[in-house]
Design an enzyme around this catalytic site. Structure first.
Site, PDB file in Angstrom:
ATOM      1  N   TYR A 245       3.636   0.358  14.999  1.00 41.06           N
ATOM      2  CA  TYR A 245       2.723   0.667  13.909  1.00 41.06           C
ATOM      3  C   TYR A 245       2.188   2.074  14.172  1.00 41.06           C
ATOM      4  O   TYR A 245       2.810   2.862  14.873  1.00 41.06           O
ATOM      5  CB  TYR A 245       1.637  -0.443  13.901  1.00 41.06           C
ATOM      6  CG  TYR A 245       0.597  -0.344  12.838  1.00 41.06           C
ATOM      7  CD1 TYR A 245       0.941  -0.426  11.491  1.00 41.06           C
ATOM      8  CD2 TYR A 245      -0.747  -0.163  13.165  1.00 41.06           C
ATOM      9  CE1 TYR A 245      -0.027  -0.327  10.509  1.00 41.06           C
ATOM     10  CE2 TYR A 245      -1.719  -0.069  12.190  1.00 41.06           C
ATOM     11  CZ  TYR A 245      -1.362  -0.148  10.860  1.00 41.06           C
ATOM     12  OH  TYR A 245      -2.323  -0.043   9.888  1.00 41.06           O
TER      13      TYR A 245
ATOM     14  N   ARG B 295       2.830   8.855  -0.215  1.00 39.48           N
ATOM     15  CA  ARG B 295       1.792   9.413   0.672  1.00 39.48           C
ATOM     16  C   ARG B 295       1.762   8.560   1.930  1.00 39.48           C
ATOM     17  O   ARG B 295       0.877   7.735   2.122  1.00 39.48           O
ATOM     18  CB  ARG B 295       0.436   9.386  -0.047  1.00 39.48           C
ATOM     19  CG  ARG B 295      -0.664  10.173   0.610  1.00 39.48           C
ATOM     20  CD  ARG B 295      -1.863   9.289   0.985  1.00 39.48           C
ATOM     21  NE  ARG B 295      -1.594   8.453   2.131  1.00 39.48           N
ATOM     22  CZ  ARG B 295      -2.323   7.421   2.524  1.00 39.48           C
ATOM     23  NH1 ARG B 295      -3.360   7.047   1.846  1.00 39.48           N
ATOM     24  NH2 ARG B 295      -2.026   6.718   3.594  1.00 39.48           N
TER      25      ARG B 295
ATOM     26  N   LYS C 181       3.703  -2.832   8.877  1.00 42.06           N
ATOM     27  CA  LYS C 181       2.518  -3.607   8.470  1.00 42.06           C
ATOM     28  C   LYS C 181       2.850  -5.099   8.499  1.00 42.06           C
ATOM     29  O   LYS C 181       2.028  -5.920   8.915  1.00 42.06           O
ATOM     30  CB  LYS C 181       2.070  -3.208   7.060  1.00 42.06           C
ATOM     31  CG  LYS C 181       1.599  -1.766   6.943  1.00 42.06           C
ATOM     32  CD  LYS C 181       0.097  -1.633   6.820  1.00 42.06           C
ATOM     33  CE  LYS C 181      -0.317  -0.161   6.921  1.00 42.06           C
ATOM     34  NZ  LYS C 181      -1.733   0.073   7.113  1.00 42.06           N
TER      35      LYS C 181
ATOM     36  N   GLU D 254       0.734  -0.082  -0.580  1.00 36.07           N
ATOM     37  CA  GLU D 254       0.552   0.739   0.615  1.00 36.07           C
ATOM     38  C   GLU D 254       1.012   2.161   0.383  1.00 36.07           C
ATOM     39  O   GLU D 254       2.136   2.383  -0.119  1.00 36.07           O
ATOM     40  CB  GLU D 254       1.364   0.124   1.772  1.00 36.07           C
ATOM     41  CG  GLU D 254       1.043   0.690   3.134  1.00 36.07           C
ATOM     42  CD  GLU D 254      -0.367   0.338   3.587  1.00 36.07           C
ATOM     43  OE1 GLU D 254      -0.774  -0.830   3.492  1.00 36.07           O
ATOM     44  OE2 GLU D 254      -1.071   1.258   4.048  1.00 36.07           O
ATOM     45  N   ASP D 255       0.193   3.089   0.738  1.00 36.45           N
ATOM     46  CA  ASP D 255       0.571   4.502   0.814  1.00 36.45           C
ATOM     47  C   ASP D 255       1.188   5.055  -0.471  1.00 36.45           C
ATOM     48  O   ASP D 255       2.173   5.802  -0.438  1.00 36.45           O
ATOM     49  CB  ASP D 255       1.477   4.745   2.036  1.00 36.45           C
ATOM     50  CG  ASP D 255       0.682   4.605   3.336  1.00 36.45           C
ATOM     51  OD1 ASP D 255      -0.514   4.248   3.274  1.00 36.45           O
ATOM     52  OD2 ASP D 255       1.255   4.841   4.408  1.00 36.45           O
TER      53      ASP D 255
ATOM     54  N   ASP E 236      -4.250  -1.576   0.334  1.00 37.14           N
ATOM     55  CA  ASP E 236      -4.692  -1.491   1.726  1.00 37.14           C
ATOM     56  C   ASP E 236      -5.441  -0.190   2.021  1.00 37.14           C
ATOM     57  O   ASP E 236      -6.397  -0.181   2.797  1.00 37.14           O
ATOM     58  CB  ASP E 236      -3.432  -1.587   2.599  1.00 37.14           C
ATOM     59  CG  ASP E 236      -3.740  -1.655   4.071  1.00 37.14           C
ATOM     60  OD1 ASP E 236      -4.722  -2.323   4.425  1.00 37.14           O
ATOM     61  OD2 ASP E 236      -2.992  -1.053   4.853  1.00 37.14           O
ATOM     62  N   ASP E 237      -5.025   0.902   1.407  1.00 34.87           N
ATOM     63  CA  ASP E 237      -5.632   2.198   1.721  1.00 34.87           C
ATOM     64  C   ASP E 237      -7.012   2.332   1.108  1.00 34.87           C
ATOM     65  O   ASP E 237      -7.889   2.964   1.681  1.00 34.87           O
ATOM     66  CB  ASP E 237      -4.713   3.337   1.242  1.00 34.87           C
ATOM     67  CG  ASP E 237      -3.371   3.224   1.915  1.00 34.87           C
ATOM     68  OD1 ASP E 237      -3.313   3.402   3.138  1.00 34.87           O
ATOM     69  OD2 ASP E 237      -2.385   2.889   1.232  1.00 34.87           O
TER      70      ASP E 237
ATOM     71  N   ASN F 277      -4.589   9.513   9.885  1.00 37.33           N
ATOM     72  CA  ASN F 277      -3.422   9.059  10.647  1.00 37.33           C
ATOM     73  C   ASN F 277      -2.220   9.950  10.354  1.00 37.33           C
ATOM     74  O   ASN F 277      -2.128  10.500   9.267  1.00 37.33           O
ATOM     75  CB  ASN F 277      -3.066   7.624  10.243  1.00 37.33           C
ATOM     76  CG  ASN F 277      -4.150   6.659  10.616  1.00 37.33           C
ATOM     77  OD1 ASN F 277      -4.632   6.679  11.733  1.00 37.33           O
ATOM     78  ND2 ASN F 277      -4.551   5.821   9.679  1.00 37.33           N
TER      79      ASN F 277
HETATM   80  O1  LIG Z   1      -1.184   2.753   8.395  1.00 36.12           O
HETATM   81  C1  LIG Z   1      -2.255   3.031   8.976  1.00 36.12           C
HETATM   82  O2  LIG Z   1      -2.340   3.214  10.189  1.00 36.12           O
HETATM   83  C2  LIG Z   1      -3.513   3.075   8.176  1.00 36.12           C
HETATM   84  C3  LIG Z   1      -3.201   3.372   6.782  1.00 36.12           C
HETATM   85  O3  LIG Z   1      -3.059   2.515   5.941  1.00 36.12           O
HETATM   86  C4  LIG Z   1      -2.918   4.775   6.425  1.00 36.12           C
HETATM   87  O4  LIG Z   1      -3.197   5.704   7.204  1.00 36.12           O
HETATM   88  O5  LIG Z   1      -2.370   4.979   5.330  1.00 36.12           O
HETATM   89 MG   LIG Z   2      -1.782   3.132   4.420  1.00 36.49          MG
END
Ligand SMILES: O=C([O-])CC(=O)C(=O)O
Ligand SMILES: [Mg+2]
Length: 550
Positions: free
Chosen positions: A88, A142, A160, A231-232, A254-255, A407
């Protein structure tokens, strides 16, 4: 050797052979005489540690997961703090960047804009149609702070979901990684002969909306018990699709929500260490993307539940975007965050009304003006929290709260050791990616990891068990409060703001119970038989449902 979930592919068709969960041992003679499965995890750990770099370890673990799923998860469970950063954040960032070079075998579904009109049939090629319960869906636009990575975003969905299994005991066969290919604007990838995605720029918003409408309708039909985690996605799409789908389908982002909840939880515990009630803090957000705005919204919502009016809650928050402090005097241009806020039709907007001077663009200047008690970094600008910035925070606060949350680790706004040095050891620190613990002036100091990995496994597990029809704000907030109060006395004594990662199963179970209760209160649960259980009974049931490797 235990071999499970080994896919084989023939003639390019989506045909998968899936072995049962607890496979029969191979015929006599195929394993050496002294092979003991229980010892094999130790052998695998030694093999892992013999690899020189994090990305080599990531590749080794990925292959171990494919060859011997049980040993992979045994290793994860027994060595959470060592293995999480490899499967991760931060190593998953490198796995994404190198996905097109390192790709070995299919592990999830790729659905491209060319599949528009037949998305349902692609989804039905997933071999475990009846088992899927949780899907992490990215469009790769992203990835972490690394930008548009196109289909190279797939490892974030896979990573994830590995944490859903390791951290919350979701069955491996219930997880479904998905990467949507809507093109990429990453020219380097478009020029790379090995790049595995469509060679075209991202499609228009209009085309993407149509695609997403079809995708969400089809995925919830093909998998009626599925929870979807976005996600992202790039900031504007993250907000737009959360707003568009959250009342229709069981989905969360999640973000926005996971990060919002994890930071709220960290702030509650940091506020206790600083001995200033959370609602009295002055919080400066450096970065106004999906995470920055998501966190700000989550904090405001919490403050209003704790006795502040919306106006008062809003007053606790200052936002800085790429053009500096967000204030009404900048009204001529639309502040970045505002587009997000509007999409969620969420009040309040965070533009400051009390500042009337010239635009403030320098972070140090902004800190001198705001005198924040807490500084949150969600900018993906490496080293933005300079020595003068940290020293200014330390000048204004006995215990400055400093959370560089970007991150992966190389984009962190500041590092743990330097933050301690520049604040004379007084900073309360949490970062998005992990930093090692250290000793400062003879005292053991453990950094927090304010990463949504503390939230999404439990939020997802609770949502799956309760079979929710949607994920409400109250469920997200319950996950944050559940996490906040999961610290042990010993952890509080060590001034931790987040619990030790090796307790993740216990924490996810606790979070899941709080989430189920919130779902029941909101009336979005479908597992009505759980309503009559006591908290102890529900906790027991949640833990009983967790999958363990054999
Ligand atoms: O994935 C991770 O570590 C946390 C997160 O959702 C991101 O930075 O987009
Ligand atoms: Mg994320």
């Amino acid at each position: 050797m235990t071999i499970v979930l080994t896919p084989y592919w023939s003639n390019g068709q989506q045909k998968i052979k899936v072995e049962p969960q607890a496979p029969a041992p191979p015929p006599a003679g195929l394993l050496p005489p002294a092979y003991i499965h229980a010892v094999h995890a130790e052998r695998s750990l030694l093999q892992l540690r013999s690899k020189a770099t994090p990305i080599e370890k990531n590749i080794f673990l990925s292959q171990l997961k494919d060859a011997d799923l049980n040993t992979f998860y045994k290793l994860c469970l027994a060595n959470m703090s060592e293995i999480t950063p490899l499967i991760y954040t931060p190593t998953v960032g490198d796995a994404c960047l190198q996905f097109s070079q390192n790709f070995r075998r299919p592990e999830g579904l790729f659905i491209s804009i060319k599949d528009k009109g037949k998305i349902g049939s692609i989804l039905r090629n997933w071999p475990r149609l009846n088992e899927a319960r949780i899907s992490v869906v990215t469009d790769g636009s992203r990835i972490l702070g690394l930008g548009d990575l196109g289909v190279n975003g797939m490892p974030i969905s896979i990573g994830k979901l590995s944490l859903y299994v390791a951290g919350a005991g979701v069955r491996p066969t219930s997880t479904l990684p998905i990467c949507l290919d809507l093109g990429t604007n990453n020219q380097k990838f478009l020029d790379d002969p090995l790049y595995l995605g469509l060679r075209q720029k991202r499609v228009s918003d209009e085309e993407m909306d149509e695609f997403m409408d079809e995708f969400m309708a089809e995925i919830t039909t093909a998998f009626p018990k599925l929870l979807v985690q976005f996600e992202d996605f790039s900031t504007d799409h993250a907000f737009a699709y959360l707003a568009r789908f959250r009342d229709r389908y069981p989905v969360f982002n999640d973000d926005i929500q996971g990060t919002g909840a994890v930071v709220l939880s960290g702030l509650i515990n940091a506020a206790a260490i600083a001995n200033i009630p959370a609602r009295n803090h002055r919080i400066l957000f450096f970065g106004a993307g999906s995470a920055g705005v998501g966190v700000a919204m989550q904090l405001i919502s919490y403050f209003t539940l704790n006795g502040l009016s919306v106006e008062e809650a809003r007053d606790r928050v200052w936002l800085v975007d790429s053009k500096g402090l967000v204030y009404d005097g900048r009204a001529a241009e639309v502040a970045e965050h505002k587009k997000c806020v509007e999409m969620l039709t969420m009040e309040p907007d965070f533009s400051r009304r009390d500042y009337t001077g010239a635009p403030l663009t320098d972070l140090l200047e902004i800190i001198e003006y705001v005198k924040p008690t807490a500084l949150m970094g969600l900018s993906t600008i490496k080293s933005a929290f300079t020595e003068p910035v940290i020293r200014a925070m330390a000048k204004h606060n006995v215990r400055p709260i400093i959370f560089p949350l970007s991150n992966p680790v190389r984009l962190s706004e500041c590092e743990f050791q330097e933050t301690l040095e520049w604040s004379e050891g007084r900073a309360i620190f949490a970062s998005g990616s992990p930093f090692p613990e250290t000793t400062f002036e003879g005292r053991r100091r453990i950094p927090g990891q304010g990463n949504n990995m503390y939230i999404f496994p439990g939020l997802g597990l609770g949502s799956i068990i309760a079979r929710v029809t949607s994920v409400t704000d109250s469920m997200v907030e319950a996950s944050a409060l559940g996490l906040a109060n999961s610290l042990t006395e010993e952890e509080r004594g060590l001034e931790l703001v987040y619990p030790a990662i090796h307790r993740i199963r216990e924490i996810s179970g606790h979070v899941a119970v709080r989430v189920i209760r919130a779902a029941q209160k909101a009336g979005v649960d479908q597992s009505s038989e759980l309503r009559s259980l006591s908290d102890e009974e529900l906790t027991e049931l949640v833990h009983k449902k967790m999958w363990y490797p054999c």
